[in-house]
Design an enzyme around this catalytic site. Structure first.
Site, PDB file in Angstrom:
ATOM      1  N   ARG A 318       4.341   6.146   2.937  1.00 23.82           N
ATOM      2  CA  ARG A 318       3.440   6.626   1.888  1.00 23.82           C
ATOM      3  C   ARG A 318       2.412   5.564   1.486  1.00 23.82           C
ATOM      4  O   ARG A 318       1.407   5.863   0.894  1.00 23.82           O
ATOM      5  CB  ARG A 318       4.293   7.056   0.681  1.00 23.82           C
ATOM      6  CG  ARG A 318       3.552   7.449  -0.574  1.00 23.82           C
ATOM      7  CD  ARG A 318       2.661   8.663  -0.326  1.00 23.82           C
ATOM      8  NE  ARG A 318       1.931   9.043  -1.538  1.00 23.82           N
ATOM      9  CZ  ARG A 318       0.889   8.384  -2.015  1.00 23.82           C
ATOM     10  NH1 ARG A 318       0.450   7.299  -1.394  1.00 23.82           N
ATOM     11  NH2 ARG A 318       0.281   8.796  -3.115  1.00 23.82           N
ATOM     12  N   LYS A 319       2.694   4.326   1.784  1.00 27.95           N
ATOM     13  CA  LYS A 319       1.821   3.197   1.413  1.00 27.95           C
ATOM     14  C   LYS A 319       1.358   3.305  -0.041  1.00 27.95           C
ATOM     15  O   LYS A 319       0.166   3.363  -0.350  1.00 27.95           O
ATOM     16  CB  LYS A 319       0.615   3.082   2.340  1.00 27.95           C
ATOM     17  CG  LYS A 319       0.999   2.736   3.777  1.00 27.95           C
ATOM     18  CD  LYS A 319      -0.198   2.349   4.614  1.00 27.95           C
ATOM     19  CE  LYS A 319       0.162   2.033   6.045  1.00 27.95           C
ATOM     20  NZ  LYS A 319       0.583   3.212   6.838  1.00 27.95           N
TER      21      LYS A 319
END
Ligand code: S5P
Length: 492
Positions: A318-319
């Site tokens: 998802r960073k």
């Protein structure tokens, strides 16, 4: 070494390891050489129970050895709070040595009330060469104070005892490094391999009190032998602070794979099909759940079932990069409820420590909290990305220091220099058998190059497998090549 209170000593040794008062890795030392073990007893001020035990043991040690003195003096700065407690408990007046003389007022180096001829016991936290003890002794001596004994918490056994003895000071340590290593090994916290590697280093790197090495330049070779890339995944599992890192290291070692599949496909069924085909060859399956066009809860149920069947973990890439509060919501809420199913997630370090705190906050009071972890991005494979050296250095600090390190499983990066702590896992994307670039700035390296030259522990492969004519065969090839490169890397 203290002979009494063996159980208390063992428990304290384990506690010090737990709170990161010492750790194993590849650390730069004051003497200009790297060390595989690093002590930072400054942290104990944050653990009053540890402060209490350490100072009680110091007092018991002083009594046992019948060390009587008119004063006690701590070597600045870490030992000052310990010396204070010893002073109060023993009713022995304290002296305080300034590191620099004041440039106003009395210009005194030693604070407190004393007379020439008084005796003083030195208190120190960790001794390497003994030079810090000798600095304090020198200043006390210049005031006519007599110093014959020093009580210390840890003796690294690198020449300190002999160096201070030459100046008429005896060292009495609570712990030697050998005792700490053996205790951790007996209690199953570190492998025999780690004990031997550190012992070999200590034997080779003996230091004179002026900071020079006994044996000239040779110790540099010994110092280089202990780095995270030389250790096996099994031994690193024991050093890991994050439960997920332990689990993943062990999974890799038993399944003999260090391949992560980047399942960057936009249909749920295509991802499930890929997970089923490649499952036997991977340790991690990486998703970008927000690219799935037909996301449903049953997709997650099926994905979890495949992860259990083939024994791989799920990493949602998802960073995260927002403020703690937003990140907590993005992780736990919304359509995807990532924290419910992803064993691991990725996060940028751009917002600082609050990124890790935000993620942890989303798990507060949740049973799965101990089964979750994060990979922090310290470098990117994209051509022209803006990450610089300072950013990398600070990312390493977030990953290895402070109270949240148990949540940090590893680092996403491209090079060995990003971190040294062997308990963290390096995840490296941008892997393809034919080294190349794509049209949007992605830069690829071969499996052998990322493992042997760039320090990767897990290689992330997306299109190298997804676009292959036979994906199972491609997954097997990547898995075999990444694993063989790892085995070559750790072979002595
Ligand atoms: O620096 C990075 C970090 C990541 S997580 N570079 C990357 O490429 N990634 C991810 O790895 C990227 O989002 C993609 O999912 C995967 C690489 O895929 P490939 O098809 O280029 O192998």
């Amino acid at each position: 070494m203290v002979t009494k209170n063996a159980d208390q000593m063992k428990a304290l040794a384990l506690k010090l390891f737990e709170i990161n008062a010492f750790k194993f890795g590849d650390f730069k030392m004051k003497v200009g050489i790297n060390s595989p073990v690093y002590f930072d007893l400054r942290v104990i001020v944050s653990y009053p129970d540890v402060m209490k035990t350490v100072s009680e043991l110091l007092v018991a040690h002083i009594k046992e050895l019948q060390l009587s003195s008119k004063h006690v003096c701590g070597v600045p700065y870490t030992a000052l709070p310990l010396a204070t407690i010893v002073s109060v408990q023993q009713h022995t007046p304290m002296l305080v040595r300034r590191k620099e003389a004041k440039d106003y007022g009395t210009k005194k180096l030693i604070e407190g009330i004393y007379h020439a001829g008084d005796t003083c016991l030195i208190v120190e936290d960790v001794v390497t060469s003994g030079s810090s003890i000798l600095d304090t002794v020198r200043d006390l001596k210049s005031e006519g104070i007599v110093c014959t004994d020093a009580v210390v918490v840890v003796d690294r056994e690198q020449g300190g005892v002999a160096n201070i003895a030459k100046h008429g000071v005896r060292m009495h340590s609570l712990f030697t490094l050998s005792f700490l290593l053996n205790t951790l090994h007996e209690e199953g916290r570190i492998e025999r391999e780690t004990v031997d590697a550190v012992a070999k280093y200590i034997a080779a790197v003996q230091i004179n009190s002026d900071g020079s090495f006994v044996g000239g330049d040779k110790p540099h070779e010994a110092a280089n032998e202990f780095s995270r890339t030389k250790l096996t995944y099994e031994s690193r599992a024991n050093l890991a602070k994050s439960p997920l890192a332990k689990r993943l290291f062990n999974l890799m070692a038993t399944k003999k794979t260090n391949l992560c599949l980047a399942a960057d496909l936009t249909k749920a069924d295509a991802i499930l099909d890929m997970a089923d085909k490649c499952g036997p060859y991977i340790c991690l399956l990486k998703t970008h759940v927000d690219i799935v066009e037909d996301f449903t809860e049953s997709f997650i149920v099926n994905l979890k079932a495949l992860s259990a069947r083939h024994n791989f973990l799920l990493l949602e890439d998802r960073k995260f990069a927002d403020i703690g509060n937003t990140v907590a919501l993005q992780y736990g809420k919304g359509i995807y409820k990532i924290s419910d199913w992803a064993d691991l997630v990725t996060a940028h370090t751009l917002p600082g420590r609050s990124i890790v705190q935000g993620l942890k906050a989303a798990l507060d009071g949740n049973d799965v909290a101990k089964e979750r972890g994060v990979f922090l991005l310290a470098e990117m494979s994209a051509n022209g990305n803006l990450i610089d050296e300072k950013y990398k250095e600070n990312s390493n600090k977030i990953a290895t220091e402070g109270g949240d390190v148990d949540f940090v499983t590893g680092v996403v990066c491209q090079s060995t220099g990003c971190f040294a702590f062997p308990g963290l896992i390096q995840l490296t994307p941008g892997v393809k058998i034919d080294e190349s670039v794509d049209k949007l700035g992605q830069q690829y390296n071969t499996p052998e190059h990322v493992i042997k030259e760039r320090g990767a522990d897990i290689g992330v492969v997306g299109r190298g497998i997804l676009q292959a004519a036979n994906v199972e065969k491609a997954a097997l090839t990547y898995s075999d090549r990444l694993w063989a490169a790892y085995e070559e890397r750790v072979a002595k």
